[in-house]
Design a protein around this motif. Structure first.
Motif, PDB file in Angstrom:
ATOM      1  N   ARG A 139       0.832  -1.213   0.000  1.00 49.00           N
ATOM      2  CA  ARG A 139       0.000   0.000   0.000  1.00 49.00           C
ATOM      3  C   ARG A 139       0.857   1.250   0.000  1.00 49.00           C
ATOM      4  NH1 ARG A 139      -4.460  -1.748   4.604  1.00 49.00           N
ATOM      5  NH2 ARG A 139      -5.706  -3.148   3.248  1.00 49.00           N
ATOM      6  N   ASP A 149       0.740   4.115  -2.833  1.00 49.60           N
ATOM      7  CA  ASP A 149       0.383   5.494  -2.514  1.00 49.60           C
ATOM      8  C   ASP A 149       1.520   6.454  -2.811  1.00 49.60           C
ATOM      9  OD1 ASP A 149      -2.062   4.610  -1.779  1.00 49.60           O
ATOM     10  OD2 ASP A 149      -1.888   5.092   0.365  1.00 49.60           O
ATOM     11  N   PHE A 153       1.024   9.595  -5.162  1.00 52.65           N
ATOM     12  CA  PHE A 153       1.336  10.948  -4.711  1.00 52.65           C
ATOM     13  C   PHE A 153       2.277  11.651  -5.682  1.00 52.65           C
ATOM     14  CE2 PHE A 153       4.052  13.877  -2.281  1.00 52.65           C
ATOM     15  CZ  PHE A 153       3.087  14.753  -1.813  1.00 52.65           C
ATOM     16  N   ILE A 197      -3.351  11.604  -5.235  1.00 50.64           N
ATOM     17  CA  ILE A 197      -3.848  11.593  -3.854  1.00 50.64           C
ATOM     18  C   ILE A 197      -3.196  12.732  -3.081  1.00 50.64           C
ATOM     19  CG2 ILE A 197      -4.270   9.092  -3.863  1.00 50.64           C
ATOM     20  CD1 ILE A 197      -1.671   8.777  -2.257  1.00 50.64           C
ATOM     21  N   ALA A 198      -3.825  13.075  -1.973  1.00 52.34           N
ATOM     22  CA  ALA A 198      -3.286  14.139  -1.122  1.00 52.34           C
ATOM     23  C   ALA A 198      -2.144  13.591  -0.242  1.00 52.34           C
ATOM     24  CB  ALA A 198      -4.387  14.711  -0.249  1.00 52.34           C
ATOM     25  N   GLU A 199      -1.334  14.528   0.254  1.00 52.54           N
ATOM     26  CA  GLU A 199      -0.195  14.137   1.103  1.00 52.54           C
ATOM     27  C   GLU A 199      -0.679  13.519   2.420  1.00 52.54           C
ATOM     28  OE1 GLU A 199       3.911  16.092   2.964  1.00 52.54           O
ATOM     29  OE2 GLU A 199       2.350  17.358   2.081  1.00 52.54           O
ATOM     30  N   ARG A 200      -1.842  13.941   2.911  1.00 52.44           N
ATOM     31  CA  ARG A 200      -2.348  13.405   4.176  1.00 52.44           C
ATOM     32  C   ARG A 200      -2.543  11.895   4.087  1.00 52.44           C
ATOM     33  NH1 ARG A 200      -7.660  16.134   6.561  1.00 52.44           N
ATOM     34  NH2 ARG A 200      -6.139  17.840   6.688  1.00 52.44           N
ATOM     35  N   ARG A 201      -3.055  11.424   2.930  1.00 47.67           N
ATOM     36  CA  ARG A 201      -3.251   9.977   2.769  1.00 47.67           C
ATOM     37  C   ARG A 201      -1.915   9.244   2.768  1.00 47.67           C
ATOM     38  NH1 ARG A 201      -6.450   6.912  -2.218  1.00 47.67           N
ATOM     39  NH2 ARG A 201      -5.411   4.877  -1.903  1.00 47.67           N
ATOM     40  N   LEU A 202      -0.898   9.840   2.156  1.00 47.60           N
ATOM     41  CA  LEU A 202       0.433   9.205   2.135  1.00 47.60           C
ATOM     42  C   LEU A 202       1.007   9.109   3.551  1.00 47.60           C
ATOM     43  CD1 LEU A 202       2.862   8.060   0.633  1.00 47.60           C
ATOM     44  CD2 LEU A 202       3.683  10.417   0.318  1.00 47.60           C
ATOM     45  N   THR A 245      -0.683   8.889   6.332  1.00 47.67           N
ATOM     46  CA  THR A 245      -1.421   7.831   7.034  1.00 47.67           C
ATOM     47  C   THR A 245      -0.934   6.448   6.608  1.00 47.67           C
ATOM     48  OG1 THR A 245      -3.366   9.269   7.165  1.00 47.67           O
ATOM     49  CG2 THR A 245      -3.710   6.897   7.494  1.00 47.67           C
ATOM     50  N   THR A 246      -0.688   6.271   5.322  1.00 48.19           N
ATOM     51  CA  THR A 246      -0.213   4.973   4.827  1.00 48.19           C
ATOM     52  C   THR A 246       1.170   4.653   5.395  1.00 48.19           C
ATOM     53  OG1 THR A 246      -1.452   5.365   2.770  1.00 48.19           O
ATOM     54  CG2 THR A 246       0.210   3.621   2.760  1.00 48.19           C
ATOM     55  N   ASP A 306       0.752   3.507   8.919  1.00 48.98           N
ATOM     56  CA  ASP A 306       0.250   2.130   8.975  1.00 48.98           C
ATOM     57  C   ASP A 306       1.372   1.128   8.703  1.00 48.98           C
ATOM     58  OD1 ASP A 306      -2.253   3.098   9.524  1.00 48.98           O
ATOM     59  OD2 ASP A 306      -2.956   2.961   7.433  1.00 48.98           O
TER      60      ASP A 306
END
Length: 381
Positions: A136, A140, A144, A149-154, A156-157, A160
């Protein structure tokens, strides 16, 4: 004017003399000190004959003086390892016997454990989760870079993935705690095939002193299974009577008669055994340690070296114990002088002491009880 100068000069001289004698008095030992170290017991000839007191001249000794002391052989704590059960389970086989030498890494037992299977299952689960989180994160990062996708999602990934990687490391460490080797963990990671049994290996090279279990037993986690020790060097713990304690020091040579075992004192105890009134002296034996066995009771010969105090030999019974010290009674014109001494060695017929005596001194050998009674009256301790 000259008389006035002379008077002033006299006062200065007297003042200087006063300060000098005050300094001397402060530097000098107190008058009561001799009374605390030597006690004068006044007895005339008639009283001495009535008490049956006999005397003998002390015999001078030189060089080292051997004395025999009891001791017990033990394994130094740093050389003793206890192998415990890494997990609960059934002990399928015991592969070694007591007193058997083992090598580091040698198999010594096999354990079948459901806890081991559960630990492997959780490890494989954490391994799959880490690989999924890594995939993932790779995806991501690509999205990016393409601004999909936005940096916030990266972020979070990435978090994780860090959590999944930490969980995998935790599970891997747990496998090591339950006894799996690095090679077995690597094989589990590569083959993803769980092993139902665990091979317990020797952590160090040495000799198996104890086996606390047998094949077919169920064991609890951390239950002691084996005691393995390196048997060179060994320790001998000597019991040194208080009367001889000051004559034993670090570095004193010790040997066990009839064996090649020899070593030196490496540690002196600071506490006194309430029952035996002795202290423990630890002797480390390197040479000839193979002639000794842990738990063996020995009689060791201790070579007491001169320490600058004259050493004398007297008949047995010439030395008495009072107020925690050893004493002899030296004849004087007034009677006898009780003098504290250090006992170096004792036998059934003679005693060796360290004391400030002279070849002309006469020491009481009979009638000691009368002198001891007078000493008790004068020096209660």
């Amino acid at each position: 004017m000259p008389s006035r100068i002379g008077a002033r000069h006299l006062r200065c001289v007297l003042s200087s003399l006063s300060l000098f004698w005050i300094a001397v008095a402060l530097a000098a030992p107190a008058r009561s000190e001799p009374a605390q170290t030597e006690i004068l017991i006044r007895l005339d000839e008639r009283q001495q004959r009535a008490a049956g007191i006999d005397t003998v001249a002390a015999q001078a000794e030189a060089g080292t003086t051997p004395t025999s002391l009891p001791g017990t052989v033990s394994v130094p704590p740093r050389q003793l390892r206890v192998v415990a059960a890494p997990a609960a389970g059934l002990l399928e086989a015991v592969l070694v016997a007591p007193n058997e030498p083992v090598r580091e890494g040698q198999p010594i037992a096999r354990l079948r454990s459901t806890e081991l299977l559960e630990a492997q299952r959780l490890y494989l689960q954490a391994l799959s989760a880490e690989r999924l989180a890594a995939e993932r994160l790779r995806r991501d990062e690509q999205l990016f870079r393409e601004r999909i996708i936005a940096e916030r999602r990266l972020i979070t990934t990435r978090a994780d993935h860090d959590f999944a990687r930490t969980s995998l490391q935790e599970r891997e460490q747990f496998l090591a705690l339950v006894g799996m080797s690095d090679a077995a963990i690597a094989e589990l990671k590569a083959q993803r095939r769980m092993a139902p049994a665990l091979t317990i290996t020797a952590p160090v090279e040495g000799v198996v002193l104890e086996t606390n279990v047998s094949a077919g037993e169920r064991v609890a986690p951390a239950a002691p299974l084996f005691s393995i020790a390196e048997l060179k060097p060994l320790w001998i713990t000597l019991q040194v009577p208080l009367s001889q304690a000051v004559a034993v020091e670090t570095g004193t040579r010790v040997n066990v008669p009839g064996t090649p075992a020899q070593g030196e004192v490496v540690r002196l105890g600071r506490s006194v055994d309430a029952v035996t009134q002795s202290i423990a002296a630890v002797v480390e034996v390197e040479d000839g340690a193979e002639a000794l066995r842990p738990g063996q009771v020995v009689t060791a010969s201790v070579a007491l070296r001169p320490n600058g105090t004259p050493q004398w030999r007297l008949p047995a019974g010439s030395v008495v114990r009072h107020a925690g010290r050893s004493w002899v009674f030296v004849r004087t014109q007034e009677g006898f002088r009780a003098r504290p001494v250090t006992v170096v060695a004792e036998s059934g017929s003679a005693v060796t002491i360290r004391a400030h005596l002279g070849p002309e001194d006469q020491v009481a050998t009979r009638g000691i009880l009368a002198l001891l009674a007078e000493l008790s009256n004068l020096y209660g301790g």
